[in-house]
Scaffold this motif. Structure first.
Motif, PDB file in Angstrom:
ATOM      1  N   ILE A   1       0.837  -1.198   0.000  1.00 60.52           N
ATOM      2  CA  ILE A   1       0.000   0.000   0.000  1.00 60.52           C
ATOM      3  C   ILE A   1       0.875   1.254   0.000  1.00 60.52           C
ATOM      4  O   ILE A   1       0.625   2.214  -0.740  1.00 60.52           O
ATOM      5  CB  ILE A   1      -0.960  -0.005   1.209  1.00 60.52           C
ATOM      6  N   GLN A   2       1.928   1.232   0.828  1.00 65.19           N
ATOM      7  CA  GLN A   2       2.845   2.370   0.885  1.00 65.19           C
ATOM      8  C   GLN A   2       3.580   2.576  -0.444  1.00 65.19           C
ATOM      9  O   GLN A   2       3.847   3.715  -0.851  1.00 65.19           O
ATOM     10  CB  GLN A   2       3.848   2.178   2.017  1.00 65.19           C
ATOM     11  N   MET A   3       3.879   1.489  -1.137  1.00 64.98           N
ATOM     12  CA  MET A   3       4.570   1.565  -2.413  1.00 64.98           C
ATOM     13  C   MET A   3       3.626   1.950  -3.559  1.00 64.98           C
ATOM     14  O   MET A   3       4.065   2.224  -4.672  1.00 64.98           O
ATOM     15  CB  MET A   3       5.248   0.223  -2.732  1.00 64.98           C
ATOM     16  N   GLY A   4       2.345   1.964  -3.265  1.00 63.98           N
ATOM     17  CA  GLY A   4       1.377   2.388  -4.270  1.00 63.98           C
ATOM     18  C   GLY A   4       0.959   1.305  -5.241  1.00 63.98           C
ATOM     19  O   GLY A   4       0.541   1.604  -6.366  1.00 63.98           O
ATOM     20  N   PHE A   5       1.021   0.025  -4.803  1.00 62.48           N
ATOM     21  CA  PHE A   5       0.606  -1.074  -5.673  1.00 62.48           C
ATOM     22  C   PHE A   5      -0.820  -1.541  -5.365  1.00 62.48           C
ATOM     23  O   PHE A   5      -1.484  -2.121  -6.219  1.00 62.48           O
ATOM     24  CB  PHE A   5       1.568  -2.254  -5.549  1.00 62.48           C
ATOM     25  N   ILE A   6      -1.243  -1.318  -4.129  1.00 58.49           N
ATOM     26  CA  ILE A   6      -2.600  -1.682  -3.711  1.00 58.49           C
ATOM     27  C   ILE A   6      -3.251  -0.457  -3.091  1.00 58.49           C
ATOM     28  O   ILE A   6      -2.601   0.326  -2.391  1.00 58.49           O
ATOM     29  CB  ILE A   6      -2.596  -2.833  -2.686  1.00 58.49           C
ATOM     30  N   GLU A   7      -4.531  -0.326  -3.340  1.00 59.83           N
ATOM     31  CA  GLU A   7      -5.295   0.788  -2.765  1.00 59.83           C
ATOM     32  C   GLU A   7      -6.519   0.224  -2.050  1.00 59.83           C
ATOM     33  O   GLU A   7      -7.151  -0.721  -2.548  1.00 59.83           O
ATOM     34  CB  GLU A   7      -5.723   1.745  -3.872  1.00 59.83           C
ATOM     35  N   ILE A   8      -6.819   0.767  -0.881  1.00 54.14           N
ATOM     36  CA  ILE A   8      -8.030   0.367  -0.157  1.00 54.14           C
ATOM     37  C   ILE A   8      -9.123   1.380  -0.476  1.00 54.14           C
ATOM     38  O   ILE A   8      -8.955   2.575  -0.263  1.00 54.14           O
ATOM     39  CB  ILE A   8      -7.791   0.297   1.365  1.00 54.14           C
ATOM     40  N   ILE A   9     -10.212   0.892  -0.996  1.00 58.71           N
ATOM     41  CA  ILE A   9     -11.351   1.740  -1.346  1.00 58.71           C
ATOM     42  C   ILE A   9     -12.492   1.444  -0.384  1.00 58.71           C
ATOM     43  O   ILE A   9     -12.818   0.269  -0.124  1.00 58.71           O
ATOM     44  CB  ILE A   9     -11.802   1.480  -2.803  1.00 58.71           C
ATOM     45  N   ASP A  10     -13.075   2.483   0.158  1.00 61.01           N
ATOM     46  CA  ASP A  10     -14.243   2.279   1.011  1.00 61.01           C
ATOM     47  C   ASP A  10     -15.427   3.044   0.447  1.00 61.01           C
ATOM     48  O   ASP A  10     -15.281   3.980  -0.319  1.00 61.01           O
ATOM     49  CB  ASP A  10     -13.962   2.690   2.457  1.00 61.01           C
ATOM     50  N   GLY A  11     -16.601   2.594   0.833  1.00 61.59           N
ATOM     51  CA  GLY A  11     -17.821   3.234   0.350  1.00 61.59           C
ATOM     52  C   GLY A  11     -19.029   2.579   0.985  1.00 61.59           C
ATOM     53  O   GLY A  11     -18.917   1.846   1.982  1.00 61.59           O
ATOM     54  N   TYR A  12     -20.182   2.821   0.400  1.00 61.01           N
ATOM     55  CA  TYR A  12     -21.426   2.260   0.917  1.00 61.01           C
ATOM     56  C   TYR A  12     -22.173   1.574  -0.213  1.00 61.01           C
ATOM     57  O   TYR A  12     -22.231   2.071  -1.344  1.00 61.01           O
ATOM     58  CB  TYR A  12     -22.305   3.353   1.537  1.00 61.01           C
ATOM     59  N   SER A  13     -22.723   0.416   0.106  1.00 65.16           N
ATOM     60  CA  SER A  13     -23.492  -0.335  -0.876  1.00 65.16           C
ATOM     61  C   SER A  13     -24.858   0.309  -1.058  1.00 65.16           C
ATOM     62  O   SER A  13     -25.212   1.276  -0.369  1.00 65.16           O
ATOM     63  CB  SER A  13     -23.655  -1.787  -0.422  1.00 65.16           C
ATOM     64  N   ASN A  14     -25.627  -0.236  -1.983  1.00 66.91           N
ATOM     65  CA  ASN A  14     -26.984   0.293  -2.213  1.00 66.91           C
ATOM     66  C   ASN A  14     -27.869   0.125  -0.984  1.00 66.91           C
ATOM     67  O   ASN A  14     -28.864   0.832  -0.826  1.00 66.91           O
ATOM     68  CB  ASN A  14     -27.620  -0.426  -3.407  1.00 66.91           C
ATOM     69  N   ASP A  15     -27.485  -0.813  -0.131  1.00 68.10           N
ATOM     70  CA  ASP A  15     -28.258  -1.043   1.095  1.00 68.10           C
ATOM     71  C   ASP A  15     -27.777  -0.168   2.248  1.00 68.10           C
ATOM     72  O   ASP A  15     -28.266  -0.293   3.373  1.00 68.10           O
ATOM     73  CB  ASP A  15     -28.166  -2.521   1.516  1.00 68.10           C
ATOM     74  N   GLY A  16     -26.785   0.693   1.967  1.00 69.98           N
ATOM     75  CA  GLY A  16     -26.273   1.569   3.005  1.00 69.98           C
ATOM     76  C   GLY A  16     -25.244   0.925   3.905  1.00 69.98           C
ATOM     77  O   GLY A  16     -24.922   1.477   4.966  1.00 69.98           O
ATOM     78  N   ILE A  17     -24.753  -0.225   3.485  1.00 71.56           N
ATOM     79  CA  ILE A  17     -23.756  -0.925   4.294  1.00 71.56           C
ATOM     80  C   ILE A  17     -22.364  -0.487   3.858  1.00 71.56           C
ATOM     81  O   ILE A  17     -22.039  -0.481   2.674  1.00 71.56           O
ATOM     82  CB  ILE A  17     -23.898  -2.454   4.128  1.00 71.56           C
ATOM     83  N   ARG A  18     -21.572  -0.089   4.851  1.00 73.13           N
ATOM     84  CA  ARG A  18     -20.217   0.361   4.548  1.00 73.13           C
ATOM     85  C   ARG A  18     -19.358  -0.844   4.179  1.00 73.13           C
ATOM     86  O   ARG A  18     -19.460  -1.907   4.784  1.00 73.13           O
ATOM     87  CB  ARG A  18     -19.617   1.084   5.754  1.00 73.13           C
ATOM     88  N   PHE A  19     -18.477  -0.653   3.169  1.00 73.99           N
ATOM     89  CA  PHE A  19     -17.604  -1.740   2.759  1.00 73.99           C
ATOM     90  C   PHE A  19     -16.198  -1.205   2.481  1.00 73.99           C
ATOM     91  O   PHE A  19     -15.992  -0.013   2.263  1.00 73.99           O
ATOM     92  CB  PHE A  19     -18.149  -2.434   1.496  1.00 73.99           C
ATOM     93  N   GLU A  20     -15.244  -2.113   2.496  1.00 75.50           N
ATOM     94  CA  GLU A  20     -13.872  -1.823   2.092  1.00 75.50           C
ATOM     95  C   GLU A  20     -13.424  -2.918   1.131  1.00 75.50           C
ATOM     96  O   GLU A  20     -13.823  -4.080   1.271  1.00 75.50           O
ATOM     97  CB  GLU A  20     -12.937  -1.797   3.312  1.00 75.50           C
ATOM     98  N   LYS A  21     -12.613  -2.523   0.181  1.00 79.37           N
ATOM     99  CA  LYS A  21     -12.107  -3.522  -0.762  1.00 79.37           C
ATOM    100  C   LYS A  21     -10.743  -3.086  -1.287  1.00 79.37           C
ATOM    101  O   LYS A  21     -10.392  -1.908  -1.271  1.00 79.37           O
ATOM    102  CB  LYS A  21     -13.079  -3.726  -1.922  1.00 79.37           C
TER     103      LYS A  21
END
Length: 232
Positions: A76-96
């Motif tokens: 992640i520090q090297m910039g090869f992977i990124e963590i994305i967070d958000g909310y689904s259509n049901d309003g459930i928070r997720f990370e991927k």
């Protein structure tokens, strides 16, 4: 192996690994442990798990969950992977996890290597053409001749193939000097000639034109020579 075993094997699925990743990861400063972990992240994502935990990753590897955590943090520090967070259509928070940064860096690394390869090829061609001229002239080129040759390539944008073709014309004509070669290149550029095939066609048309002219006119003019050396 039973049919059920084969079915489970097929359900495991497969992941497509770009061959360029295997050829470029070293240049991208990725070590083997980091590469294997990236492949496992890809595998989990392919199976629908966009955010595998270090425990899940370590279960498929020979390293501990703590080591997986450290490698993930480093990637992640090297910039090869990124963590994305958000909310689904049901309003459930997720990370991927997103591997888009990896692919972007991989593309940049590949294009950089391609450019370097092209530069090396161009430098070798330029080196070869200087050697070619020195062999035909039977001596080292003077500083002025070297400057003229560089000008043909850099300023006039003549390709090395065309310059060698013009040199060959001068050799066959028995007029081996830079002024004569420059006249040939000027004539070819004026007629939009950039390839050997174009030079060949231009020479054929020129000879046909010469055959159709009266002998008196042919004797009074001093056109640039166009020999059919390309057929040899």
């Amino acid at each position: 192996m039973s049919k059920k075993s084969l079915l489970r094997w097929l359900k495991e699925g497969q992941i497509n690994i770009p061959a360029v990743l295997l050829s470029q990861y070293k240049d991208m400063k990725i070590n083997e442990s980091e590469l294997v972990l990236l492949l496992h992240v890809m595998s989990f994502i392919e199976k629908g798990n966009d955010f595998p935990t270090p425990v899940e990753l370590s279960s498929t590897m020979t390293i501990t969950a703590a080591e997986c955590t450290n490698i993930l943090r480093r990637l992640i520090q090297m910039g090869f992977i990124e963590i994305i967070d958000g909310y689904s259509n049901d309003g459930i928070r997720f990370e991927k996890y997103s591997l888009d940064p990896l692919w972007e860096k991989l593309i940049s690394s590949f294009l950089l290597q391609e450019k370097q390869t092209e530069t090396n090829v161009q430098r070798q061609e330029e080196k070869d053409i200087y050697t070619c001229f020195e062999q035909e002239f039977g001596r080292p080129l003077s500083p002025f001749e070297c400057e003229t040759l560089a000008m043909w390539m850099d300023e006039d944008q003549h390709g090395t193939v065309i310059i060698k073709a013009a040199l060959r014309e001068a050799v066959i004509s028995g007029k081996l000097n830079f002024r004569y070669i420059d006249r040939i290149l000027f004539e070819w550029k004026k007629n939009g000639i950039k390839t050997l095939e174009q030079a060949k066609n231009h020479g054929r048309k020129f000879r046909q034109y010469q055959k159709g002219r009266p002998k008196e006119e042919q004797g009074n003019s001093e056109p640039l020579p166009f020999y059919n050396w390309l057929d040899k």
